[in-house]
Write a protein that holds these residues in place. Structure first.
Motif, PDB file in Angstrom:
ATOM      1  N   SER A 155       0.842  -1.192   0.000  1.00  0.00           N
ATOM      2  CA  SER A 155       0.000   0.000   0.000  1.00  0.00           C
ATOM      3  C   SER A 155       0.877   1.242   0.000  1.00  0.00           C
ATOM      4  CB  SER A 155      -0.908   0.007   1.230  1.00  0.00           C
ATOM      5  OG  SER A 155      -1.567   1.258   1.353  1.00  0.00           O
ATOM      6  N   MET A 156       0.444   2.259  -0.699  1.00  0.00           N
ATOM      7  CA  MET A 156       1.160   3.527  -0.728  1.00  0.00           C
ATOM      8  C   MET A 156       0.676   4.489   0.346  1.00  0.00           C
ATOM      9  SD  MET A 156       3.431   3.373  -3.151  1.00  0.00           S
ATOM     10  CE  MET A 156       3.683   1.657  -2.629  1.00  0.00           C
ATOM     11  N   LEU A 157      -0.317   4.078   1.137  1.00  0.00           N
ATOM     12  CA  LEU A 157      -0.908   4.980   2.121  1.00  0.00           C
ATOM     13  C   LEU A 157      -0.243   4.852   3.479  1.00  0.00           C
ATOM     14  CD1 LEU A 157      -4.697   4.563   1.294  1.00  0.00           C
ATOM     15  CD2 LEU A 157      -3.026   6.128   0.279  1.00  0.00           C
ATOM     16  N   LYS A 158      -0.375   5.907   4.257  1.00  0.00           N
ATOM     17  CA  LYS A 158       0.159   5.932   5.613  1.00  0.00           C
ATOM     18  C   LYS A 158      -0.918   5.439   6.568  1.00  0.00           C
ATOM     19  CE  LYS A 158       2.772   8.813   8.817  1.00  0.00           C
ATOM     20  NZ  LYS A 158       3.438  10.113   9.010  1.00  0.00           N
ATOM     21  N   GLY A 159      -0.724   4.221   7.071  1.00  0.00           N
ATOM     22  CA  GLY A 159      -1.688   3.647   7.999  1.00  0.00           C
ATOM     23  C   GLY A 159      -3.080   3.583   7.409  1.00  0.00           C
ATOM     24  N   ASP A 160      -4.067   3.989   8.208  1.00  0.00           N
ATOM     25  CA  ASP A 160      -5.457   3.979   7.758  1.00  0.00           C
ATOM     26  C   ASP A 160      -5.909   5.345   7.245  1.00  0.00           C
ATOM     27  OD1 ASP A 160      -5.812   1.300   8.418  1.00  0.00           O
ATOM     28  OD2 ASP A 160      -6.305   1.776  10.503  1.00  0.00           O
ATOM     29  N   THR A 161      -4.969   6.199   6.883  1.00  0.00           N
ATOM     30  CA  THR A 161      -5.315   7.537   6.407  1.00  0.00           C
ATOM     31  C   THR A 161      -5.601   7.510   4.910  1.00  0.00           C
ATOM     32  OG1 THR A 161      -3.090   8.280   5.756  1.00  0.00           O
ATOM     33  CG2 THR A 161      -3.660   8.389   8.102  1.00  0.00           C
ATOM     34  N   LEU A 162      -5.986   8.668   4.400  1.00  0.00           N
ATOM     35  CA  LEU A 162      -6.207   8.840   2.966  1.00  0.00           C
ATOM     36  C   LEU A 162      -4.973   9.394   2.275  1.00  0.00           C
ATOM     37  CD1 LEU A 162      -9.788  10.458   2.969  1.00  0.00           C
ATOM     38  CD2 LEU A 162      -9.188   8.034   2.675  1.00  0.00           C
ATOM     39  N   TYR A 163      -3.879   9.511   3.001  1.00  0.00           N
ATOM     40  CA  TYR A 163      -2.716  10.219   2.474  1.00  0.00           C
ATOM     41  C   TYR A 163      -1.552   9.266   2.208  1.00  0.00           C
ATOM     42  CZ  TYR A 163      -5.449  14.177   4.007  1.00  0.00           C
ATOM     43  OH  TYR A 163      -6.474  15.092   4.175  1.00  0.00           O
ATOM     44  N   VAL A 164      -0.777   9.612   1.211  1.00  0.00           N
ATOM     45  CA  VAL A 164       0.381   8.807   0.826  1.00  0.00           C
ATOM     46  C   VAL A 164       1.449   8.864   1.911  1.00  0.00           C
ATOM     47  CG1 VAL A 164       2.359   8.790  -0.770  1.00  0.00           C
ATOM     48  CG2 VAL A 164       0.020   8.915  -1.664  1.00  0.00           C
ATOM     49  N   ASP A 165       2.063   7.729   2.156  1.00  0.00           N
ATOM     50  CA  ASP A 165       3.188   7.666   3.092  1.00  0.00           C
ATOM     51  C   ASP A 165       4.414   8.230   2.374  1.00  0.00           C
ATOM     52  OD1 ASP A 165       5.362   6.961   4.692  1.00  0.00           O
ATOM     53  OD2 ASP A 165       4.454   5.068   5.316  1.00  0.00           O
ATOM     54  N   PRO A 166       4.983   9.346   2.844  1.00  0.00           N
ATOM     55  CA  PRO A 166       6.127   9.955   2.146  1.00  0.00           C
ATOM     56  C   PRO A 166       7.357   9.058   2.135  1.00  0.00           C
ATOM     57  CG  PRO A 166       5.772  11.008   4.278  1.00  0.00           C
ATOM     58  CD  PRO A 166       4.595  10.113   4.048  1.00  0.00           C
ATOM     59  N   ASP A 167       7.409   8.085   3.050  1.00  0.00           N
ATOM     60  CA  ASP A 167       8.546   7.171   3.068  1.00  0.00           C
ATOM     61  C   ASP A 167       8.419   6.062   2.022  1.00  0.00           C
ATOM     62  OD1 ASP A 167       9.747   8.544   5.165  1.00  0.00           O
ATOM     63  OD2 ASP A 167       8.708   7.361   6.694  1.00  0.00           O
ATOM     64  N   ARG A 168       7.239   5.933   1.434  1.00  0.00           N
ATOM     65  CA  ARG A 168       7.025   4.896   0.424  1.00  0.00           C
ATOM     66  C   ARG A 168       6.958   5.466  -0.992  1.00  0.00           C
ATOM     67  NH1 ARG A 168       2.283   1.361   3.480  1.00  0.00           N
ATOM     68  NH2 ARG A 168       3.587   0.677   5.245  1.00  0.00           N
ATOM     69  N   TRP A 169       6.370   6.635  -1.104  1.00  0.00           N
ATOM     70  CA  TRP A 169       6.216   7.198  -2.452  1.00  0.00           C
ATOM     71  C   TRP A 169       7.561   7.701  -2.957  1.00  0.00           C
ATOM     72  CZ3 TRP A 169       2.398   6.460  -5.668  1.00  0.00           C
ATOM     73  CH2 TRP A 169       2.406   7.172  -6.876  1.00  0.00           C
ATOM     74  N   THR A 170       7.840   7.459  -4.204  1.00  0.00           N
ATOM     75  CA  THR A 170       9.108   7.880  -4.802  1.00  0.00           C
ATOM     76  C   THR A 170       8.855   8.608  -6.109  1.00  0.00           C
ATOM     77  OG1 THR A 170       9.303   5.777  -5.992  1.00  0.00           O
ATOM     78  CG2 THR A 170      10.356   5.914  -3.805  1.00  0.00           C
ATOM     79  N   GLN A 171       9.835   9.363  -6.538  1.00  0.00           N
ATOM     80  CA  GLN A 171       9.741  10.064  -7.814  1.00  0.00           C
ATOM     81  C   GLN A 171       9.613   9.083  -8.960  1.00  0.00           C
ATOM     82  OE1 GLN A 171       9.291  13.220  -8.459  1.00  0.00           O
ATOM     83  NE2 GLN A 171       9.275  12.811 -10.678  1.00  0.00           N
ATOM     84  N   SER A 172      10.168   7.899  -8.806  1.00  0.00           N
ATOM     85  CA  SER A 172      10.081   6.900  -9.871  1.00  0.00           C
ATOM     86  C   SER A 172       8.640   6.447 -10.087  1.00  0.00           C
ATOM     87  CB  SER A 172      10.965   5.687  -9.556  1.00  0.00           C
ATOM     88  OG  SER A 172      10.554   5.053  -8.358  1.00  0.00           O
ATOM     89  N   ARG A 173       7.832   6.455  -9.037  1.00  0.00           N
ATOM     90  CA  ARG A 173       6.418   6.096  -9.197  1.00  0.00           C
ATOM     91  C   ARG A 173       5.664   7.201  -9.942  1.00  0.00           C
ATOM     92  NH1 ARG A 173       7.931   3.496  -4.368  1.00  0.00           N
ATOM     93  NH2 ARG A 173       7.259   1.301  -4.332  1.00  0.00           N
ATOM     94  N   THR A 174       6.000   8.436  -9.638  1.00  0.00           N
ATOM     95  CA  THR A 174       5.422   9.539 -10.403  1.00  0.00           C
ATOM     96  C   THR A 174       5.801   9.430 -11.865  1.00  0.00           C
ATOM     97  OG1 THR A 174       5.486  11.030  -8.491  1.00  0.00           O
ATOM     98  CG2 THR A 174       5.366  12.057 -10.665  1.00  0.00           C
ATOM     99  N   ALA A 175       7.054   9.113 -12.137  1.00  0.00           N
ATOM    100  CA  ALA A 175       7.522   8.984 -13.519  1.00  0.00           C
ATOM    101  C   ALA A 175       6.808   7.834 -14.232  1.00  0.00           C
ATOM    102  CB  ALA A 175       9.036   8.756 -13.538  1.00  0.00           C
ATOM    103  N   LEU A 176       6.542   6.743 -13.513  1.00  0.00           N
ATOM    104  CA  LEU A 176       5.840   5.603 -14.111  1.00  0.00           C
ATOM    105  C   LEU A 176       4.427   5.993 -14.518  1.00  0.00           C
ATOM    106  CD1 LEU A 176       5.644   2.570 -14.802  1.00  0.00           C
ATOM    107  CD2 LEU A 176       4.987   2.175 -12.408  1.00  0.00           C
ATOM    108  N   LEU A 177       3.724   6.714 -13.659  1.00  0.00           N
ATOM    109  CA  LEU A 177       2.368   7.148 -13.994  1.00  0.00           C
ATOM    110  C   LEU A 177       2.378   8.140 -15.159  1.00  0.00           C
ATOM    111  CD1 LEU A 177       0.889   7.608 -10.414  1.00  0.00           C
ATOM    112  CD2 LEU A 177       0.255   5.851 -12.079  1.00  0.00           C
ATOM    113  N   LYS A 178       3.346   9.032 -15.154  1.00  0.00           N
ATOM    114  CA  LYS A 178       3.448   9.986 -16.261  1.00  0.00           C
ATOM    115  C   LYS A 178       3.727   9.262 -17.571  1.00  0.00           C
ATOM    116  CE  LYS A 178       5.827  14.212 -17.764  1.00  0.00           C
ATOM    117  NZ  LYS A 178       6.837  15.242 -17.408  1.00  0.00           N
TER     118      LYS A 178
END
Length: 337
Positions: A155-178
């Motif tokens: 999961s890319m989320l932080k715990g049970d929140t609606l927000y991305v965990d900054p320790d998991r999300w990377t620029q490479s994932r942004t590049a993949l979606l782009k």
């Protein structure tokens, strides 16, 4: 070889239909009938119906392993799609590895061999034009079949929140979606609202591609790529155009209110779940369900010697499909895919 090609084209023309041939299959629950099919039709590729109410002729399989991808959850037999969907996945895998440093794709569900409703997991993925890709990068080693069934996506989320965990999300994932959004045939990419917000808050410069990134329930460990109806599929029902707005305004803010997450009230009198019958799908689907199939998976695995028939010529008569109320634009999120 020539006679085999002619046979495939003839079958393709048959599955294009004239509207004068009625369903030849015995009616029954569509998900049971399509879920029982282990191989596709031998015919020109054609998506019939809507993403959440249709079927697929002439599908091909994504190879289980490629230079920059691995298919997960093999027991589901959902690595089938329209040839242009499968070609796009291979292109994305290679481009992301060569240009964006993404190690490789872990590919989840695409469609069943002949599309149609699935026994579990999705409302869409029925016409071979949808695919799920994990946000977990492919490891260096090849998974065993058992690992493909049991390895969990992250999961890319932080715990049970609606927000991305900054320790998991990377620029490479942004590049993949782009990268995925950059292809013209890609119409929409569904992600969790938290992932969309992360992009809205962090992407600098060109943001035009973000119009294709759509927030939706689930999709916190994978993203869902949807391509447009393809040539040769006159019965394929498209969605409305997405427009050019980057989607970072009021429409995204709604996801961070209580409204999208409220549980529906319990009905006073429980209703039986609605079962979609074969007769409720486009007429083409009964023919597709009963059309001849190949002798083996190898014959219809993309890039492994498969002889893919070309789409029917423009102007081929076909049964028109009018969507009914209740057609779903997105897929239903399911945990643990």
């Amino acid at each position: 070889m020539k006679s085999k090609t002619l046979l495939r084209l003839a079958l393709g023309a048959l599955i294009s239909f004239t509207g004068t041939i009625d369903a030849i299959a015995v009616d029954g629950p569509a998900k049971q009938l399509f879920g029982a099919q282990s191989l596709p039709t031998v015919s020109a590729p054609q998506s019939a119906g809507f993403y959440s109410k249709g079927c697929l002729a002439g599908g091909v399989a994504l190879p289980v392993d490629g230079p920059a991808w691995q298919v997960m959850r093999l027991s589901r037999n959902r690595r089938w799609g329209h040839p242009r969907m499968i070609a796009l996945l291979e292109k994305l895998a290679r481009d992301a590895a060569a240009k964006d440093g993404w190690p490789g794709l872990l590919v989840g569900d695409i469609s069943q061999p002949r599309g149609g409703p699935m026994l579990t997991g999705h409302a869409s993925h029925q016409v071979g034009l949808d695919a799920d890709i994990w946000l977990t990068p492919m490891p260096k080693q090849r998974f065993t079949d058992d690992q493909r069934e049991n390895v969990a996506a992250t999961s890319m989320l932080k715990g049970d929140t609606l927000y991305v965990d900054p320790d998991r999300w990377t620029q490479s994932r942004t590049a993949l979606l782009k990268r995925a959004a950059s292809y013209p045939e890609v119409e929409r990419i569904f992600v969790h609202p938290g992932i969309k917000k992360k992009l809205c808050d962090s992407v600098q410069g060109d943001r035009s591609w973000m119009a294709k990134i759509r927030p939706y329930w689930g999709h916190y460990y994978h993203f869902h790529v949807r391509i447009k109806c393809q040539p040769g599929s006159p019965n394929c029902k498209p969605q409305e155009p997405i427009g050019t707005d980057d989607g970072c305004g009021k429409s995204l803010a709604w996801w961070f209110t209580d409204e999208p997450w409220k549980k529906a009230p319990e009905p006073v009198k429980p209703k039986k779940p609605k079962v979609t019958m074969l007769s409720e799908l486009p007429k083409a689907c009964a023919m597709i369900l009963n059309a001849p199939g190949p002798k083996s998976v190898d014959e219809v695995t993309y890039g492994a010697g498969a002889k893919v028939a070309q789409p029917a010529a423009a102007g081929t008569p076909a049964t028109a499909y009018a969507p009914e109320a209740g057609d779903l634009p997105e897929d239903v999120p399911v945990r643990g895919q």
